[in-house]
Design a protein around this motif. Structure first.
Motif, short mmCIF file in Angstrom:
data_model
loop_
_atom_site.label_atom_id
_atom_site.label_comp_id
_atom_site.label_asym_id
_atom_site.label_seq_id
_atom_site.Cartn_x
_atom_site.Cartn_y
_atom_site.Cartn_z
N UNK A 356 0.82 -1.21 0.00
CA UNK A 356 0.00 0.00 0.00
C UNK A 356 0.86 1.27 0.00
N UNK A 357 2.09 1.17 0.50
CA UNK A 357 2.96 2.34 0.59
C UNK A 357 3.27 2.95 -0.77
N UNK A 358 3.27 2.12 -1.80
CA UNK A 358 3.58 2.60 -3.14
C UNK A 358 2.31 2.88 -3.95
N UNK A 359 1.20 3.06 -3.24
CA UNK A 359 -0.07 3.34 -3.91
C UNK A 359 0.02 4.66 -4.69
N UNK A 360 -0.70 4.72 -5.80
CA UNK A 360 -0.67 5.94 -6.62
C UNK A 360 -1.38 7.10 -5.95
N UNK A 361 -2.25 6.81 -4.98
CA UNK A 361 -2.90 7.88 -4.24
C UNK A 361 -1.99 8.33 -3.09
N UNK A 362 -1.70 9.61 -3.05
CA UNK A 362 -0.74 10.13 -2.07
C UNK A 362 -1.22 9.93 -0.64
N UNK A 363 -2.51 10.16 -0.41
CA UNK A 363 -3.03 10.02 0.96
C UNK A 363 -2.95 8.57 1.43
N UNK A 364 -3.30 7.65 0.55
CA UNK A 364 -3.24 6.24 0.90
C UNK A 364 -1.81 5.81 1.21
N UNK A 365 -0.89 6.27 0.38
CA UNK A 365 0.52 5.96 0.59
C UNK A 365 0.99 6.47 1.95
N UNK A 366 0.61 7.69 2.27
CA UNK A 366 1.02 8.29 3.55
C UNK A 366 0.46 7.51 4.73
N UNK A 367 -0.80 7.08 4.64
CA UNK A 367 -1.42 6.30 5.71
C UNK A 367 -0.71 4.97 5.93
N UNK A 402 8.98 9.30 -1.05
CA UNK A 402 10.21 9.62 -0.32
C UNK A 402 9.95 10.67 0.75
N UNK A 403 9.16 11.68 0.42
CA UNK A 403 8.84 12.73 1.39
C UNK A 403 8.10 12.17 2.59
N UNK A 404 7.09 11.34 2.36
CA UNK A 404 6.33 10.73 3.46
C UNK A 404 7.19 9.82 4.31
N UNK A 405 8.11 9.08 3.68
CA UNK A 405 9.00 8.18 4.42
C UNK A 405 9.92 9.00 5.34
N UNK A 406 10.51 10.08 4.80
CA UNK A 406 11.41 10.90 5.60
C UNK A 406 10.68 11.55 6.77
N UNK A 407 9.47 12.04 6.52
CA UNK A 407 8.70 12.65 7.60
C UNK A 407 8.36 11.64 8.68
N UNK A 408 8.12 10.41 8.27
CA UNK A 408 7.80 9.35 9.23
C UNK A 408 9.04 8.93 10.01
#
Length: 540
Positions: A356-367, A402-408
């Motif tokens: 799910x992390x590589x989902x094309x939807x940004x919100x889903x990926x972030x979740x 990459x941005x979501x991973x770094x923030x996490x």
């Protein structure tokens, strides 16, 4: 203008035809004219001039014609018209008609007249309707009483309607009973609704098989108001209602579970057993493919999952996402997966979340990324596995991922990671990051773990060289960069000294007063004792 003229011409023609004896005597012809009147009325055309002719149709023997006449009369009740008395007389006669459908229609029409002086004529027929031999008329009497109350609030109290409605709770028709409950809940809203005593509660329980599924929902909701006095009463109620856990309607199952949980408030040891009784059927509803139903069930179950995740840990696969599901539903499932994760199932859940992390939807990926981080924090044994999966996502070189991973990663203590050298992957994603939150997170990681990331000083030095390209709006970016260069300087002074000096000079001469003050603060701070500087930087 043309349409208005045509409508007016139609009305005049209809009025003439409605007066013709041969048409009045022909059921099909008069029905056709009545349909035309209703059609014009539904378009917003003023057909009030036809009131005398339509009021006469209230006395017609054909039920469908009578029904259209009732609709017309209720629509033009507010119109000042002397013929309203003619309509009123016809309706009052219909309240004692031998046909229960006509009696019910008359009650519904009388209660819809919306004028206080006219509604007074409905009081007696409504009171008689409560004891009518036809269940349909009794249903209409209940709904009519509610409508009259809206215009004449004193009607309920003056005529003892509440007592009549309580009597209707013992009616032989289940719909009359449910309507009575709903009416009492509405009328007594200011007094917390209907009062349920033991006799009423067990009468309702003993007739559960008669109610429709929505009637069951209403009954189970009001039964929550019953305060049982003994344990025997509680278990007796549970035994009667237990079979409805297997009902095909999700609302029935939900209300039964709410009733049971309300009953066992003083018996917390029974909570697990109650949840096990209801959760199997509720979880089946999630996988029906009905998005709205799945969402409603998830919203109902989530508080219980958060409070007692152990009850749902064996059913974690029910929360796996389906590709065709909308994002809001998948996000909720992902959040629940991080809650029900255990050492026994975490490997399967983490693998699912990684996809799910590589989902094309940004919100889903972030979740999904956030869920992996939550698992890493909640289950220490999985920390290394989860961090490894997060770092692996950086290799995709997709900006928002990459941005979501770094923030996490900023929220995790990466110093505990066993393969600390793998953090070098962080330095490689600078060119991938395009948003400011991602860049600020990158600066933080390079400064916080600079001693482990070999390329940290060189990446930051390259960024300092490009700092002139940052516009005035990037105040937070500059201050973050400065703060983390100072942190790196304390860990690798030889490689960072020149870069720090350049950054301080840039900040001190910046157009932003805030950046200037921050630059001067760090300049003066660095003149203090090294240990004191480190204490301050550990807080920042």
């Amino acid at each position: 203008m043309t349409n208005t003229y045509l409508d007016f011409r139609d009305i005049k023609e209809i009025q003439q035809r409605l007066k013709q004896p041969d048409i009045v005597a022909d059921d099909e012809a008069i029905k056709s004219e009545a349909i035309m009147v209703i059609r014009l009325m539904s378009k917003g055309v003023d057909t009030s001039v036809l009131f005398p002719e339509m009021a006469k149709l209230l006395a017609h023997n054909d039920f469908s014609i009578k029904k259209m006449a009732c609709l017309f009369v209720t629509n033009y009740t507010d119109t000042s018209n002397a013929n309203i008395l003619l309509a009123l007389n016809s309706l009052l006669k219909d309240t004692v008609n031998g046909n229960p459908m006509i009696r019910g229609l008359a009650l519904k029409t009388l209660s819809s007249l919306r004028q206080k002086d006219l509604l007074e004529h409905a009081f007696t027929p409504i009171m008689q309707g409560f004891t009518d031999r036809s269940s349909y008329v009794r249903r209409c009497a209940i709904s009519s009483a509610l409508k009259v109350q809206q215009t004449v609030p004193t009607f309920i109290q003056e005529h003892g309607i509440v007592d009549e409605l309580y009597n209707c709770l013992r009616d032989g028709d289940p719909i009359v009973v449910v309507n009575s409950i709903s009416a009492l809940e509405t009328i007594l809203h200011a007094e917390n609704g209907i009062v349920i005593n033991k006799n009423i509660a067990f009468h309702l329980l003993n007739n559960l098989d008669q109610y429709t599924e929505w009637g069951l929902v209403t009954v189970f909701k009001v039964l929550r108001k019953f305060k049982s006095q003994t344990e025997d009463e509680i278990f007796q109620i549970m035994n009667i209602a237990d079979k409805f856990f297997q009902h095909h309607n999700s609302s029935v199952v939900v209300t039964v579970m709410e009733l049971f949980l309300n009953l066992i408030q003083d018996f917390p040891h029974l909570r697990t057993e109650v949840m096990s009784r209801g959760k199997k059927n509720l979880l089946k509803f999630i996988s029906t493919g009905n998005v709205e139903l799945s969402w409603s069930i998830l919203c109902f179950l989530k508080p219980f999952i958060v409070k007692e995740p152990v009850d749902f840990q064996d059913h974690y696969t029910e929360f796996f996402c389906v590709y065709s599901e909308p994002v809001h539903l998948k996000s909720e499932k992902v959040d629940i997966l991080s809650i029900v994760a255990t050492p026994a199932n975490v490997a399967h859940i983490a693998e699912e979340l990684s996809m799910y992390c590589s989902d094309t939807d940004k919100h889903m990926s972030k979740c999904a990324i956030k869920a992996l981080a939550n698992i890493a924090e909640n289950i220490p044994k999985t920390f290394n596995m989860c961090v490894k999966k997060l770092l692996k996502l950086l290799n995709l070189e997709i900006s928002y991922i990459s941005s979501n991973v770094l923030q996490t990663l900023c929220n995790l203590d990466l110093a505990k990671y066993e393969n600390i050298k793998a953090l070098d992957a962080i330095a490689k994603c600078y060119e991938t990051i395009t948003d400011n939150p991602g860049k600020i997170s990158l600066f933080y990681l390079l400064g916080q773990y600079g001693e482990h990331i070999l390329e940290s000083p060189y990446i930051l030095e390259e960024i300092v060289g490009e700092i002139s390209e940052l516009d005035q709006e990037n105040t937070m970016l500059k201050m973050s960069l400065l703060r983390n260069i100072v942190k790196l300087f304390l860990k690798r002074p030889a490689e960072s000294q020149e870069m720090l000096g350049r950054m301080l000079e840039i900040c001190v001469h910046d157009k932003s007063v805030e950046v200037q003050e921050r630059g001067l603060f760090y300049y003066k701070l660095l003149q203090c004792n090294g240990k004191e500087v480190k204490k301050v930087m550990d807080v920042l």
